[in-house]
Design a protein around this motif. Sequence first.
Motif, PDB file in Angstrom:
ATOM      1  N   CYS A 145     -41.691  12.579  -8.095  1.00 54.96           N
ATOM      2  CA  CYS A 145     -41.670  13.983  -7.727  1.00 54.96           C
ATOM      3  C   CYS A 145     -43.053  14.578  -7.944  1.00 54.96           C
ATOM      4  CB  CYS A 145     -40.633  14.717  -8.590  1.00 54.96           C
ATOM      5  SG  CYS A 145     -40.482  16.480  -8.282  1.00 54.96           S
TER       6      CYS A 145
ATOM      7  N   GLN B  83     -39.197  19.448  -6.331  1.00 57.65           N
ATOM      8  CA  GLN B  83     -38.164  19.330  -7.362  1.00 57.65           C
ATOM      9  C   GLN B  83     -36.764  19.412  -6.753  1.00 57.65           C
ATOM     10  OE1 GLN B  83     -38.817  21.993 -10.757  1.00 57.65           O
ATOM     11  NE2 GLN B  83     -40.961  22.102 -10.155  1.00 57.65           N
TER      12      GLN B  83
ATOM     13  N   ALA C 201     -36.038  16.137  -5.229  1.00 64.02           N
ATOM     14  CA  ALA C 201     -35.832  15.127  -6.270  1.00 64.02           C
ATOM     15  C   ALA C 201     -34.467  15.298  -6.922  1.00 64.02           C
ATOM     16  CB  ALA C 201     -36.931  15.226  -7.324  1.00 64.02           C
TER      17      ALA C 201
ATOM     18  N   ALA D 292     -41.961  18.527 -12.819  1.00 65.23           N
ATOM     19  CA  ALA D 292     -41.088  17.356 -12.891  1.00 65.23           C
ATOM     20  C   ALA D 292     -40.555  17.139 -14.304  1.00 65.23           C
ATOM     21  CB  ALA D 292     -41.843  16.110 -12.418  1.00 65.23           C
TER      22      ALA D 292
END
Length: 363
Positions: free
Chosen positions: A242, A249, A252, A292
């Motif tokens: 990510c 995000q 992900a 992340a």
Amino acid sequence: MPADATKQDVMAELSQVMDPELKRDVVTLNMVQRVDVRDGTATVEVKLPARLSKQREAMRAAIREAVGRTGLTPEVAMASSLSGGEEPASNGPAPAPALPGVRHVIAVGAGKGGVGKSTLALNLAVGLARLGRKSGVLDGDIYGPSIPTMLGTDRYQVRASGKTLIPFELHGVKAMTIGALVDDDKPLIWRGPMAHGAFQQLATQTDWGELDELVVDLPPGTGDVPLTLSQTLPLTGAVIVCTPQKVAQDDARRAIAMFRQLNVEVLGLVENMSFFVCDHGTEYDLFGRGGAELLASQEGIPFLGSLPIHPLLRVHADAGDPSANFDRDESLKASLEGICRTLMDQVAVVDLEGARAPTLTVR
């Protein structure tokens, strides 16, 4: 310690509880899934790997004792080693075929393209090899294979023995890629069944020999192809890549949800393009650093580390020389090796003998 102890107090005590085999604490090994403190009670959920099944009650007692030292009343739940602690549905697909001699299969996925997934997959394989592991990389990104360029396999012809493919052996890793079997200038316009068949042939008809880890570069996204590929192989777990910004995000998060629905262990999240260091040593957070890591905390999964935007990563990828990432810049080497070592810690807590084939549960 007073009964108004906090979650941080509980985590501090839990960090004294050791895995009897690995001799590392349950917090560092990310066995602690949840801690909830309220009304004088601490509810703790712990994911215990199957290899510790005989020590289950001893571990429970040690955790209760640790929580008790805070003055809170402990309630301890021990989850299974699979993501979410759920047993796979009994009506799922047939067990994924084993790859003879391959101990761990690690998928590297991403919710979207362009986040450096293939770059990370290749450097994980090379980094693990440099740490003494027998590693390989399977380029499963069948629509846009980039391993041939980044590893330098495009300079060689693929070899076969009968119907068995002989993997390339470069930079300490064994490798196979669909890019070695098709023309460079022709697009791969394949529908699902053709793509799945090609991937399965690559994976199961390659002579991998004895490997500690086989890293699989999946296609980006959460569509039919990466979903089916995840069910094709007996996965130890998945790594999600990510970038820091929120839009990445969100994608992900969907990739994490996909693997969880497949009951595939999410081994951790890596933040790529985390920051940039100029020639004068000043760091710039071009995309908003730390997103992340925050996502990993929110999702309750390990954060494996971050990689900067580094010109040498591009230079060495274009040159097909990934080993140079570990030889020519100490900070880049430290970042990559740190991610590899943390990943090895996470793989260590997964007991392959207790793992099951991925199944998809629709709720």
